[in-house]
Design a protein around this motif. Structure first.
Motif, mmCIF file in Angstrom:
data_model
loop_
_atom_site.group_PDB
_atom_site.id
_atom_site.type_symbol
_atom_site.label_atom_id
_atom_site.label_comp_id
_atom_site.label_asym_id
_atom_site.label_seq_id
_atom_site.Cartn_x
_atom_site.Cartn_y
_atom_site.Cartn_z
ATOM 1 N N TRP A 164 15.404 -10.814 22.386
ATOM 2 C CA TRP A 164 15.085 -9.445 21.999
ATOM 3 C C TRP A 164 13.572 -9.227 22.077
ATOM 4 O O TRP A 164 12.795 -10.173 22.106
ATOM 5 C CB TRP A 164 15.589 -9.113 20.583
ATOM 6 N N SER A 165 13.164 -7.990 22.133
ATOM 7 C CA SER A 165 11.747 -7.623 22.060
ATOM 8 C C SER A 165 11.639 -6.289 21.353
ATOM 9 O O SER A 165 12.510 -5.421 21.502
ATOM 10 C CB SER A 165 11.112 -7.553 23.450
ATOM 11 N N ILE A 166 10.580 -6.130 20.581
ATOM 12 C CA ILE A 166 10.343 -4.883 19.853
ATOM 13 C C ILE A 166 8.872 -4.509 19.978
ATOM 14 O O ILE A 166 8.016 -5.361 20.246
ATOM 15 C CB ILE A 166 10.713 -5.008 18.356
ATOM 16 N N ASN A 167 8.570 -3.244 19.785
ATOM 17 C CA ASN A 167 7.192 -2.753 19.770
ATOM 18 C C ASN A 167 6.766 -2.455 18.341
ATOM 19 O O ASN A 167 7.551 -1.922 17.548
ATOM 20 C CB ASN A 167 7.055 -1.493 20.619
ATOM 21 N N ALA A 168 5.528 -2.803 18.026
ATOM 22 C CA ALA A 168 4.997 -2.574 16.678
ATOM 23 C C ALA A 168 3.756 -1.689 16.766
ATOM 24 O O ALA A 168 2.675 -2.167 17.154
ATOM 25 C CB ALA A 168 4.654 -3.906 16.017
ATOM 26 N N PRO A 169 3.861 -0.390 16.438
ATOM 27 C CA PRO A 169 2.677 0.487 16.430
ATOM 28 C C PRO A 169 1.611 -0.048 15.468
ATOM 29 O O PRO A 169 1.916 -0.436 14.344
ATOM 30 C CB PRO A 169 3.249 1.828 15.957
ATOM 31 N N THR A 170 0.369 -0.070 15.941
ATOM 32 C CA THR A 170 -0.724 -0.681 15.182
ATOM 33 C C THR A 170 -1.985 0.168 15.297
ATOM 34 O O THR A 170 -2.234 0.773 16.335
ATOM 35 C CB THR A 170 -1.018 -2.098 15.724
ATOM 36 N N GLN A 171 -2.761 0.228 14.223
ATOM 37 C CA GLN A 171 -4.042 0.930 14.217
ATOM 38 C C GLN A 171 -5.140 -0.091 13.946
ATOM 39 O O GLN A 171 -5.104 -0.781 12.922
ATOM 40 C CB GLN A 171 -4.062 2.025 13.152
ATOM 41 N N ILE A 172 -6.111 -0.194 14.868
ATOM 42 C CA ILE A 172 -7.197 -1.161 14.718
ATOM 43 C C ILE A 172 -8.532 -0.422 14.679
ATOM 44 O O ILE A 172 -8.835 0.371 15.571
ATOM 45 C CB ILE A 172 -7.207 -2.174 15.872
ATOM 46 N N SER A 173 -9.307 -0.682 13.653
ATOM 47 C CA SER A 173 -10.664 -0.130 13.541
ATOM 48 C C SER A 173 -11.669 -1.264 13.708
ATOM 49 O O SER A 173 -11.395 -2.407 13.345
ATOM 50 C CB SER A 173 -10.868 0.547 12.184
ATOM 51 N N MET A 174 -12.838 -0.928 14.266
ATOM 52 C CA MET A 174 -13.872 -1.937 14.486
ATOM 53 C C MET A 174 -15.233 -1.302 14.201
ATOM 54 O O MET A 174 -15.730 -0.495 14.979
ATOM 55 C CB MET A 174 -13.814 -2.419 15.936
ATOM 56 N N GLN A 175 -15.804 -1.641 13.068
ATOM 57 C CA GLN A 175 -17.111 -1.115 12.715
ATOM 58 C C GLN A 175 -18.187 -1.892 13.476
ATOM 59 O O GLN A 175 -18.319 -3.105 13.312
ATOM 60 C CB GLN A 175 -17.346 -1.218 11.210
ATOM 61 N N VAL A 176 -18.925 -1.170 14.332
ATOM 62 C CA VAL A 176 -19.935 -1.816 15.165
ATOM 63 C C VAL A 176 -21.258 -1.053 15.105
ATOM 64 O O VAL A 176 -21.312 0.095 14.689
ATOM 65 C CB VAL A 176 -19.481 -1.871 16.649
ATOM 66 N N GLN A 177 -22.295 -1.720 15.560
ATOM 67 C CA GLN A 177 -23.590 -1.090 15.802
ATOM 68 C C GLN A 177 -23.593 -0.662 17.267
ATOM 69 O O GLN A 177 -23.220 -1.444 18.142
ATOM 70 C CB GLN A 177 -24.688 -2.110 15.540
ATOM 71 N N TYR A 178 -23.994 0.586 17.543
ATOM 72 C CA TYR A 178 -24.050 1.045 18.932
ATOM 73 C C TYR A 178 -25.323 1.857 19.160
ATOM 74 O O TYR A 178 -25.985 2.289 18.221
ATOM 75 C CB TYR A 178 -22.800 1.850 19.303
ATOM 76 N N VAL A 179 -25.646 2.050 20.433
ATOM 77 C CA VAL A 179 -26.928 2.643 20.807
ATOM 78 C C VAL A 179 -26.748 4.102 21.203
ATOM 79 O O VAL A 179 -25.847 4.451 21.972
ATOM 80 C CB VAL A 179 -27.546 1.854 21.979
ATOM 81 N N THR A 180 -27.628 4.953 20.675
ATOM 82 C CA THR A 180 -27.621 6.379 21.019
ATOM 83 C C THR A 180 -29.016 6.797 21.489
ATOM 84 O O THR A 180 -29.998 6.068 21.311
ATOM 85 C CB THR A 180 -27.228 7.251 19.810
ATOM 86 N N ALA A 181 -29.088 7.988 22.071
ATOM 87 C CA ALA A 181 -30.379 8.541 22.494
ATOM 88 C C ALA A 181 -31.128 9.066 21.269
ATOM 89 O O ALA A 181 -30.579 9.821 20.467
ATOM 90 C CB ALA A 181 -30.154 9.662 23.498
ATOM 91 N N ALA A 182 -32.385 8.665 21.120
ATOM 92 C CA ALA A 182 -33.195 9.116 19.985
ATOM 93 C C ALA A 182 -33.662 10.554 20.164
ATOM 94 O O ALA A 182 -34.019 11.221 19.189
ATOM 95 C CB ALA A 182 -34.392 8.193 19.794
ATOM 96 N N ARG A 183 -33.640 11.038 21.402
ATOM 97 C CA ARG A 183 -34.092 12.401 21.701
ATOM 98 C C ARG A 183 -33.480 12.822 23.033
ATOM 99 O O ARG A 183 -32.944 11.970 23.757
ATOM 100 C CB ARG A 183 -35.619 12.447 21.782
ATOM 101 N N PRO A 184 -33.546 14.100 23.384
ATOM 102 C CA PRO A 184 -33.031 14.514 24.701
ATOM 103 C C PRO A 184 -33.845 13.865 25.814
ATOM 104 O O PRO A 184 -35.071 13.787 25.736
ATOM 105 C CB PRO A 184 -33.221 16.037 24.691
ATOM 106 N N MET A 185 -33.154 13.386 26.840
ATOM 107 C CA MET A 185 -33.839 12.740 27.971
ATOM 108 C C MET A 185 -33.188 13.157 29.274
ATOM 109 O O MET A 185 -31.982 13.410 29.332
ATOM 110 C CB MET A 185 -33.801 11.217 27.823
ATOM 111 N N GLY A 186 -34.001 13.222 30.317
ATOM 112 C CA GLY A 186 -33.517 13.644 31.620
ATOM 113 C C GLY A 186 -33.120 12.480 32.503
ATOM 114 O O GLY A 186 -33.427 11.315 32.212
#
Length: 229
Positions: free
Chosen positions: A93-115
């Motif tokens: 037999w086989s079954i599916n198990a719905p799962t919710q995974i969260s991952m708190q990480v550090q990520y990089v963003t733009a400090a200001r608008p850039m071209g």
């Protein structure tokens, strides 16, 4: 007396036959899923947490000796996802198990608008924390993965920086005089030449050496081109 014993034996056999094979304890299946997730998330880039939907108590599965757990094709080990549990020994037999995974990480963003075409420095970037499951899959997690690279497109302040938005910075300009280094089996030969095009670090660039000799090599910072056999 013998007839009585025979009738009792027949009755017991019928009872066993009617009872059928043993059923799988769903709590054990749930525990196997959680143990698999703990192992799979052990080396995650952030702080993981998860929740697995409880299996339907009405589910009737034959007892399983060995289960195999994994991700169905097209699913990732992040966000709203699905795990597949398959019995590979003792039942089928086989079954599916719905799962919710969260991952708190550090990520990089733009400090200001850039071209577009701007080369990023440390002051251009800002670090934030968030759930990787809600971010683009290619988001940059470490500033040093972006510093020194050039934007392909414009970005707004606070926007996550993604890998596909960046290219290696140009380290060699067309018509620039460059140092050419040839290496093979411990042999190292140095020469000079003229770059025939712009090149980012790690890209292939053609160089004219002397009057007519054209070589192809790998562009490096500092006006260096490495040529191999």
């Amino acid at each position: 007396m013998q007839k009585y014993i025979f009738a009792l034996a027949v009755s017991l056999l019928c009872t066993i036959s009617l009872a059928g094979p043993a059923k799988q304890d769903l709590n054990i299946v749930q525990k196997e899923i959680e143990q698999w997730l703990e192992a799979a998330l052990a080396n995650s880039p952030g702080v993981p947490s998860y929740s697995v939907n409880k299996l339907d108590p009405k589910l009737q599965l034959d007892a399983c000796n060995l289960m195999e757990i994994g991700l169905p094709q097209g699913y990732r080990l992040i966000g709203k996802t699905m795990l597949r549990v398959k019995c590979i020994e003792g039942a089928s037999w086989s079954i599916n198990a719905p799962t919710q995974i969260s991952m708190q990480v550090q990520y990089v963003t733009a400090a200001r608008p850039m071209g577009a075409n701007q080369t990023l420095g440390e002051a251009d970037l800002m670090v934030q924390r968030g759930d990787l499951g809600t971010l683009p899959g290619s988001v940059i997690l470490e500033p040093n993965q972006a510093i020194g690279r050039t934007l392909n497109t414009a970005v707004s302040a606070g926007q996550p920086i993604r890998k596909e938005q960046l290219r290696a910075a140009i380290v060699i300009q067309q018509n620039q005089r460059v140092k050419v280094v040839y290496r093979e089996d411990g042999l190292e030969i140095h020469n000079e030449g003229i770059a025939l095009s712009n090149a980012a670090e790690g890209a292939v660039v053609r160089v004219r050496v002397g009057g007519n000799l054209i070589l192809s090599g790998t562009a490096q910072a500092g006006g260096l081109v490495e040529v191999g056999p």
